[in-house]
Design an enzyme around this catalytic site. Structure first.
Site, short mmCIF file in Angstrom:
data_model
loop_
_atom_site.label_atom_id
_atom_site.label_comp_id
_atom_site.label_asym_id
_atom_site.label_seq_id
_atom_site.Cartn_x
_atom_site.Cartn_y
_atom_site.Cartn_z
N ASP A 109 -6.81 -10.95 -9.27
CA ASP A 109 -5.76 -11.02 -10.29
C ASP A 109 -6.24 -10.22 -11.51
OD1 ASP A 109 -4.20 -11.90 -12.49
OD2 ASP A 109 -3.72 -13.75 -11.42
N GLY B 157 0.77 -1.24 0.00
CA GLY B 157 0.00 0.00 0.00
C GLY B 157 0.81 1.29 0.00
N LYS C 261 5.75 -0.44 -14.44
CA LYS C 261 7.08 -0.84 -13.98
C LYS C 261 7.47 -2.18 -14.62
CE LYS C 261 8.04 -3.07 -10.23
NZ LYS C 261 8.09 -3.38 -8.80
N TRP D 85 2.24 2.95 -2.56
CA TRP D 85 1.77 3.85 -3.63
C TRP D 85 0.38 4.37 -3.28
CZ3 TRP D 85 2.99 2.56 -9.45
CH2 TRP D 85 4.37 2.45 -9.63
N ASP E 152 -4.87 -5.83 -6.12
CA ASP E 152 -3.74 -6.74 -5.89
C ASP E 152 -4.28 -8.13 -5.58
OD1 ASP E 152 -0.51 -6.01 -4.95
OD2 ASP E 152 -1.26 -8.04 -4.69
C1 LIG Z 1 6.24 -4.52 -5.81
S1 LIG Z 1 4.71 -5.08 -5.16
C2 LIG Z 1 3.74 -3.61 -5.13
C3 LIG Z 1 4.15 -2.62 -4.07
C4 LIG Z 1 3.17 -1.46 -3.96
N1 LIG Z 1 3.19 -0.62 -5.15
C5 LIG Z 1 3.44 -0.58 -2.77
O1 LIG Z 1 3.82 0.58 -2.94
O2 LIG Z 1 3.24 -1.05 -1.64
C6 LIG Z 1 4.03 -5.93 -6.53
C7 LIG Z 1 2.63 -6.46 -6.31
O3 LIG Z 1 2.11 -6.96 -7.55
C8 LIG Z 1 1.11 -7.91 -7.18
N2 LIG Z 1 0.72 -8.71 -8.36
C9 LIG Z 1 1.50 -9.56 -9.08
N3 LIG Z 1 0.80 -10.11 -10.08
C10 LIG Z 1 -0.47 -9.59 -10.01
C11 LIG Z 1 -1.66 -9.76 -10.78
N4 LIG Z 1 -1.70 -10.59 -11.83
N5 LIG Z 1 -2.78 -9.09 -10.43
C12 LIG Z 1 -2.75 -8.25 -9.36
N6 LIG Z 1 -1.65 -8.03 -8.58
C13 LIG Z 1 -0.52 -8.70 -8.91
C14 LIG Z 1 1.81 -8.72 -6.08
O4 LIG Z 1 0.88 -9.41 -5.28
C15 LIG Z 1 2.55 -7.62 -5.31
O5 LIG Z 1 1.86 -7.22 -4.16
#
Ligand SMILES: C[S@@+](CC[C@H](N)C(=O)[O-])C[C@H]1O[C@@H](n2cnc3c(N)ncnc32)[C@H](O)[C@@H]1O
Length: 202
Positions: free
Chosen positions: A96, A57, A160, A59, A80
């Site tokens: 997802d 969380g 990203k 962002w 997420d």
């Molecule tokens: C680097 S973390 C995000 C950190 C977040 N932006 C923050 O500031 O706290 C990447 C996230 O992408 C999510 N993720 C990966 N594949 C996904 C998908 N297909 N659908 C939704 N979320 C996904 C993961 O569960 C993970 O929590």
């Protein structure tokens, strides 16, 4: 030094970890978004926001804070696969983004689309070049699909990815957006070097 203590030493010595802790952010990623915002003026866009890959969380907290101080009443929907502790002013969907059920839930909260999509989605990479490349391409494909569904004319997608894949993904995105810029953030740790693509539509 073992791998875990190596990681710990890097983590506590990291300026972005210290800054995000001082500001009360849940993740150092918030500092990266702040930097991207300063460069591209993301938060000054007058529009609803769809945030993808939002947990834990960091962002979401940054978006929520910036929107509140500017007094703008735009909506933010964050998605997420993992759960996320509530962030004020942010509507969270657990799911997802490649699944129709998640898209339907987002649609019901953002029926008119958005002007900005921010993706920090990180696939489960395995440090295996072929599999990682498939995983990052799948995320890019899903983002294109989500952009087609939700992004309004003139809207922007911030995506990203990894430096090693950035140019290839940018060349694909260029077919769908009028401008694509690749940015490598100095805060990216060299071992997982991230890049950000800002894709803007007509
Ligand atoms: C680097 S973390 C995000 C950190 C977040 N932006 C923050 O500031 O706290 C990447 C996230 O992408 C999510 N993720 C990966 N594949 C996904 C998908 N297909 N659908 C939704 N979320 C996904 C993961 O569960 C993970 O929590």
């Amino acid at each position: 030094m073992g791998r875990t203590s190596d990681w710990y030493a890097r983590h506590v010595g990291d300026t972005f970890v210290r800054t995000s802790k001082a500001w009360g952010y849940r993740a150092r990623a918030a500092c990266k978004l702040k930097r991207l915002d300063a460069k591209y003026g993301l938060m000054s866009r007058q529009c609803d926001v769809l945030e993808l890959g939002s947990s834990p969380g960091g962002w979401s907290q940054y978006i929520s804070y910036e929107r509140r101080v500017s007094g703008m009443a735009w909506r933010t929907v964050s998605v997420d696969t993992r759960a996320m502790v509530r962030v004020r002013g942010v509507s969270f969907v657990q799911g997802d983004i490649t699944e129709a059920e998640t898209i339907a839930k987002v649609s019901s909260r953002l029926p008119s689309g958005v002007g900005l999509i921010l993706s920090d989605i990180c696939p489960n990479t395995r440090c295996e070049r072929y599999l990682d490349s498939i995983a990052t391409s799948k995320v890019a494909e899903a983002l294109l699909m989500v952009s087609r569904r939700f992004l309004l004319d003139g809207g922007a997608l911030l995506h990203k990815t990894f430096v090693i894949r950035a140019e290839h993904i940018a060349s694909v995105m260029e077919r769908h957006f009028s401008s694509v810029e690749v940015y490598r953030d100095a805060s990216s740790r060299s071992f997982n070097s991230e890049a950000y693509l800002l894709c803007v539509g007509d």
